[in-house]
Write a protein that holds these residues in place. Sequence first.
Motif, PDB file in Angstrom:
ATOM      1  N   PRO A  49      39.229  37.203  32.725  1.00 11.46           N
ATOM      2  CA  PRO A  49      38.082  38.324  31.998  1.00 11.46           C
ATOM      3  C   PRO A  49      39.148  38.978  31.776  1.00 11.46           C
ATOM      4  CG  PRO A  49      36.665  37.405  33.479  1.00 11.46           C
ATOM      5  CD  PRO A  49      38.080  37.428  33.796  1.00 11.46           C
ATOM      6  N   THR A  55      40.734  32.883  35.633  1.00 10.02           N
ATOM      7  CA  THR A  55      40.021  31.943  34.535  1.00 10.02           C
ATOM      8  C   THR A  55      38.356  32.524  34.520  1.00 10.02           C
ATOM      9  OG1 THR A  55      39.003  30.659  37.151  1.00 10.02           O
ATOM     10  CG2 THR A  55      40.953  30.015  35.529  1.00 10.02           C
ATOM     11  N   GLY A  81      40.231  29.099  42.288  1.00 14.08           N
ATOM     12  CA  GLY A  81      39.338  30.062  41.486  1.00 14.08           C
ATOM     13  C   GLY A  81      38.895  28.431  40.070  1.00 14.08           C
ATOM     14  N   THR A  84      36.132  26.428  41.256  1.00 18.33           N
ATOM     15  CA  THR A  84      35.040  27.642  41.650  1.00 18.33           C
ATOM     16  C   THR A  84      34.397  28.078  40.232  1.00 18.33           C
ATOM     17  OG1 THR A  84      35.900  27.785  43.725  1.00 18.33           O
ATOM     18  CG2 THR A  84      33.501  28.977  43.083  1.00 18.33           C
ATOM     19  N   ASN A  85      35.378  28.324  39.432  1.00 12.01           N
ATOM     20  CA  ASN A  85      34.639  28.861  37.966  1.00 12.01           C
ATOM     21  C   ASN A  85      34.265  27.721  36.870  1.00 12.01           C
ATOM     22  OD1 ASN A  85      34.702  31.765  38.167  1.00 12.01           O
ATOM     23  ND2 ASN A  85      36.623  32.408  38.322  1.00 12.01           N
ATOM     24  N   MET A  88      30.769  26.834  38.703  1.00  7.96           N
ATOM     25  CA  MET A  88      29.858  27.536  37.995  1.00  7.96           C
ATOM     26  C   MET A  88      29.906  27.574  36.775  1.00  7.96           C
ATOM     27  SD  MET A  88      28.548  30.159  39.702  1.00  7.96           S
ATOM     28  CE  MET A  88      27.128  30.478  39.498  1.00  7.96           C
TER      29      MET A  88
ATOM     30  N   ASP B  35      46.914  34.025  46.623  1.00 11.50           N
ATOM     31  CA  ASP B  35      47.435  33.892  45.660  1.00 11.50           C
ATOM     32  C   ASP B  35      47.115  35.336  45.434  1.00 11.50           C
ATOM     33  OD1 ASP B  35      44.648  33.884  45.075  1.00 11.50           O
ATOM     34  OD2 ASP B  35      44.858  32.220  43.108  1.00 11.50           O
ATOM     35  N   ASP B  37      45.277  37.750  44.141  1.00 13.57           N
ATOM     36  CA  ASP B  37      44.556  38.264  43.212  1.00 13.57           C
ATOM     37  C   ASP B  37      43.366  38.753  44.195  1.00 13.57           C
ATOM     38  OD1 ASP B  37      43.518  36.016  43.673  1.00 13.57           O
ATOM     39  OD2 ASP B  37      43.870  35.272  41.733  1.00 13.57           O
ATOM     40  N   ARG B  44      38.186  44.068  39.089  1.00 18.75           N
ATOM     41  CA  ARG B  44      37.930  43.994  37.943  1.00 18.75           C
ATOM     42  C   ARG B  44      35.928  44.010  38.041  1.00 18.75           C
ATOM     43  NH1 ARG B  44      41.703  40.503  35.888  1.00 18.75           N
ATOM     44  NH2 ARG B  44      40.896  39.433  37.458  1.00 18.75           N
ATOM     45  N   VAL B  73      30.453  37.175  38.382  1.00 12.46           N
ATOM     46  CA  VAL B  73      30.660  35.365  37.710  1.00 12.46           C
ATOM     47  C   VAL B  73      31.520  35.633  36.664  1.00 12.46           C
ATOM     48  CG1 VAL B  73      29.868  33.323  36.925  1.00 12.46           C
ATOM     49  CG2 VAL B  73      28.530  34.567  39.244  1.00 12.46           C
ATOM     50  N   VAL B  76      34.591  38.910  37.470  1.00 15.49           N
ATOM     51  CA  VAL B  76      36.060  38.437  38.708  1.00 15.49           C
ATOM     52  C   VAL B  76      37.009  37.674  38.672  1.00 15.49           C
ATOM     53  CG1 VAL B  76      36.434  37.831  40.446  1.00 15.49           C
ATOM     54  CG2 VAL B  76      34.519  39.191  40.648  1.00 15.49           C
ATOM     55  N   GLY B  77      36.740  36.661  37.596  1.00 15.68           N
ATOM     56  CA  GLY B  77      38.060  35.885  37.120  1.00 15.68           C
ATOM     57  C   GLY B  77      38.965  35.441  38.267  1.00 15.68           C
ATOM     58  N   GLY B  78      38.459  35.279  39.719  1.00 12.78           N
ATOM     59  CA  GLY B  78      38.917  34.353  40.758  1.00 12.78           C
ATOM     60  C   GLY B  78      37.540  33.432  40.962  1.00 12.78           C
ATOM     61  N   ALA B  79      38.270  32.654  42.515  1.00 11.16           N
ATOM     62  CA  ALA B  79      36.741  32.184  43.185  1.00 11.16           C
ATOM     63  C   ALA B  79      35.849  32.908  43.336  1.00 11.16           C
ATOM     64  CB  ALA B  79      37.237  31.251  44.076  1.00 11.16           C
ATOM     65  N   PRO B  82      32.437  33.830  41.698  1.00 11.40           N
ATOM     66  CA  PRO B  82      31.358  33.041  41.660  1.00 11.40           C
ATOM     67  C   PRO B  82      30.484  32.519  43.250  1.00 11.40           C
ATOM     68  CG  PRO B  82      32.988  31.284  40.715  1.00 11.40           C
ATOM     69  CD  PRO B  82      33.766  32.760  40.753  1.00 11.40           C
ATOM     70  N   LEU B  83      31.883  32.584  43.797  1.00  9.50           N
ATOM     71  CA  LEU B  83      31.163  33.173  45.781  1.00  9.50           C
ATOM     72  C   LEU B  83      30.189  34.292  46.085  1.00  9.50           C
ATOM     73  CD1 LEU B  83      34.558  31.799  46.868  1.00  9.50           C
ATOM     74  CD2 LEU B  83      32.748  30.662  46.652  1.00  9.50           C
ATOM     75  N   THR B  86      27.221  33.769  43.490  1.00  7.42           N
ATOM     76  CA  THR B  86      26.420  32.724  44.318  1.00  7.42           C
ATOM     77  C   THR B  86      25.017  34.089  44.936  1.00  7.42           C
ATOM     78  OG1 THR B  86      26.899  31.190  43.446  1.00  7.42           O
ATOM     79  CG2 THR B  86      25.700  31.516  45.235  1.00  7.42           C
ATOM     80  N   ARG B 118      28.493  25.981  47.677  1.00 11.78           N
ATOM     81  CA  ARG B 118      29.281  27.195  46.175  1.00 11.78           C
ATOM     82  C   ARG B 118      30.919  26.490  46.660  1.00 11.78           C
ATOM     83  NH1 ARG B 118      28.750  26.206  42.152  1.00 11.78           N
ATOM     84  NH2 ARG B 118      26.857  28.102  42.072  1.00 11.78           N
ATOM     85  N   LYS B 120      31.780  24.918  49.214  1.00 12.94           N
ATOM     86  CA  LYS B 120      32.191  23.702  50.151  1.00 12.94           C
ATOM     87  C   LYS B 120      32.792  23.449  51.202  1.00 12.94           C
ATOM     88  CE  LYS B 120      32.916  21.514  45.586  1.00 12.94           C
ATOM     89  NZ  LYS B 120      34.255  21.344  44.719  1.00 12.94           N
ATOM     90  N   ARG B 170      43.751  28.240  48.291  1.00  7.59           N
ATOM     91  CA  ARG B 170      44.984  28.223  48.542  1.00  7.59           C
ATOM     92  C   ARG B 170      45.451  28.840  49.569  1.00  7.59           C
ATOM     93  NH1 ARG B 170      49.881  28.842  48.059  1.00  7.59           N
ATOM     94  NH2 ARG B 170      51.094  29.410  47.026  1.00  7.59           N
ATOM     95  N   PHE B 173      46.872  25.684  51.407  1.00  6.91           N
ATOM     96  CA  PHE B 173      48.356  24.566  51.091  1.00  6.91           C
ATOM     97  C   PHE B 173      49.398  25.245  52.247  1.00  6.91           C
ATOM     98  CE2 PHE B 173      47.243  25.386  46.771  1.00  6.91           C
ATOM     99  CZ  PHE B 173      47.143  23.981  46.352  1.00  6.91           C
TER     100      PHE B 173
END
Lengths: 138, 217
Positions: A49, A55, A81, A84-85, A88, B35, B37, B44, B73, B76-79, B82-83, B86, B118, B120, B170, B173
């Motif tokens: 955003p 994302t 991400g 996950t997004n 959601m 990653d 971010d 953000r 949600v 943020v723009g990354g996982a 939502p984490l 949630t 969320r 897993k 990430r 990996f």
Amino acid sequence: MTSRNAKKALANVGIVIVSHSPDVARGAADMVRQMVGNDVPLAWCGGAPGGGLGTNVEAILAAIDQAWSEAGVAILVDLGGAETNSEMAVEMLPHERRARVVICDAPVVEGAVMAGTEASAGSTLDQVRRTAEELRAR
Amino acid sequence: MPIDQQLQRVLIGEVARCMVTHAEELTALDQAIGDGDHGLNMKRGFEAVLAELDKTAALPMNEALKAVGMTLVMKVGGASGPLYGTLLMTLGKTFPELPTRVAIAQAFSAAVDAVKARGKSDVQMKTMLDVLVPVLATLSAGGANLYARLRASAESAAAATVPMQAVRGRASFLGARSVGHMDPGARSSWLMIQTVVDVLERGGSAMKQDENRAASR
């Protein structure tokens, strides 16, 4: 797009491409479009955003809407991400749409091309997902 | 402890400012094993939370938690969006009208379960859950010096993620190369809990002083 093609596209499973990078998402979508023409509803989104890599749940929701098909929508994602997004976003869909969207466990570029090709043949959402997931890293 | 509007505003504001202030540190941790971010994303998201502080401070606590969670949600723009989103939205849904320790622990437990679903994920996977779960255990157990023990439990739990090998996100990996770095999500959870505890401790003692003053009049 002729009206016959338009009708066909609406009947086929839609494809959504979600990448951290808008360039990757757009490029993958270009490749799908070249393979399947306008037979498949297709949308992409990428970037956080307000810009930068990432994302965006709102953009994913808009892409699902844009690629919506009564046959369902298959989403291809890149890194964590994006997944996950996307999960959601799917949860935030109206109830009746939620069950008709799947997130494929497949590499984003190859998965999108394979899913798009499968979708253009009029396959079901489950078939589209399975074809994309044949590419899953083992 | 009663949470009035003033305290609620300080809580949300302090947590958000803490995340913005620590953005570079979180990003540096994430560059080591993820990653790169996490700090940027949290900054953000929490800048968006700060922009809405007037609105969220005026809401009932449960609604405020849901609103802050939804902002994370969406922004943020990354996982982590939502984490953490949630976590806070579920906390909002289950937040008790009478916020006793036991009732808050129950709501927090539901929120931690939602984060597990969320992501897993679960403990020992080098994630934020490796901080949230031990902190929940400390909160549920209660007892003397609770604020100090909550802080200590968040700190030691975050430190315990350093030797862990990541299996989610990430960082997974990297396999064995993820060993030797603190998980960035564990660090942001530690910071968040520390800030909440600090504010409640200060707020609680300020309120006690007020009560004492009122009683001595």
